[in-house]
Write a protein that holds these residues in place. Structure first.
Motif, short mmCIF file in Angstrom:
data_model
loop_
_atom_site.label_atom_id
_atom_site.label_comp_id
_atom_site.label_asym_id
_atom_site.label_seq_id
_atom_site.Cartn_x
_atom_site.Cartn_y
_atom_site.Cartn_z
N ASP A 275 -7.20 12.77 -35.02
CA ASP A 275 -7.78 11.42 -35.69
C ASP A 275 -9.06 11.65 -34.89
N TYR B 266 -2.47 -0.23 -32.81
CA TYR B 266 -3.50 0.25 -31.85
C TYR B 266 -4.73 0.44 -32.59
N GLY B 267 -5.73 -0.20 -32.52
CA GLY B 267 -6.85 -0.29 -33.34
C GLY B 267 -6.49 -0.37 -34.84
N ASP C 169 -8.84 5.64 -26.82
CA ASP C 169 -10.04 5.36 -27.88
C ASP C 169 -11.15 6.34 -27.58
N LYS C 170 -11.37 7.16 -27.94
CA LYS C 170 -12.59 8.19 -27.78
C LYS C 170 -13.75 7.55 -27.63
N ASP D 178 -2.59 5.07 -40.77
CA ASP D 178 -3.95 4.64 -40.86
C ASP D 178 -3.69 3.37 -41.38
N THR E 234 -8.23 3.82 -21.96
CA THR E 234 -6.70 4.18 -22.24
C THR E 234 -6.01 2.93 -22.52
N GLY F 178 -2.33 5.65 -25.46
CA GLY F 178 -3.52 5.72 -26.29
C GLY F 178 -5.06 6.03 -25.56
N ARG G 164 -11.20 9.26 -33.67
CA ARG G 164 -11.38 8.24 -32.78
C ARG G 164 -10.11 8.06 -31.74
N TYR G 165 -9.01 8.26 -32.09
CA TYR G 165 -8.04 7.89 -31.33
C TYR G 165 -7.03 9.32 -30.91
N ASP G 166 -6.49 9.14 -29.84
CA ASP G 166 -5.44 10.04 -29.35
C ASP G 166 -4.49 9.36 -29.00
N VAL G 167 -3.09 9.74 -29.29
CA VAL G 167 -2.09 9.03 -28.84
C VAL G 167 -1.03 10.26 -28.33
#
Length: 116
Positions: free
Chosen positions: A104, A51-52, A32-33, A80, A38, A30, A106-109
């Motif tokens: 998303d 995750y968040g 967090d942008k 979410d 990571t 993951g 904020r997040y990439d996975v």
């Protein structure tokens, strides 16, 4: 229409045209942008991790039987928790993370590999 296009793209993927093996787990990553941090997310099949504000659940992970270290692909469901809504449910392919990606702000996975 989108599902048809995905099926055509997945059928053209080398890992899916070979015989595959199922793994008992997967390593996801993951991002967090906002913070740039990571996080590795090891998951067993059927397990979920937070995750968040996201809950990530691994349905299964497969890899080519002749080459376990190559192209993994995993069925992942992401919810979410703040909105109580599914934001991704499908297959992610390690060698082509943008092909089927979480959308998303904020997040990439993405999937890194299958794990036994």
């Amino acid at each position: 229409m989108i599902r048809v296009a995905m099926c055509l793209m997945l059928a053209a993927t080398p890992a899916l045209s070979q015989e595959t093996m199922r793994a008992s787990g997967a390593m996801l990553r993951g991002l967090d942008k906002v913070s740039g941090r990571t996080t590795d997310l090891p998951l067993q099949v059927g397990e979920a991790v937070r995750y968040g504000r996201l809950e990530i659940r691994l349905g299964e992970c497969r890899y080519p039987s002749g080459d376990p270290s190559s192209d993994a692909f995993a069925q992942v469901a992401i919810t979410d928790l703040r909105q109580n809504a599914s934001v991704f449910n499908g297959w992610m392919i390690a060698s082509s993370p943008a092909l089927s990606a979480l959308d998303d702000a904020r997040y990439d996975v993405w999937v890194m590999s299958c794990q036994d």
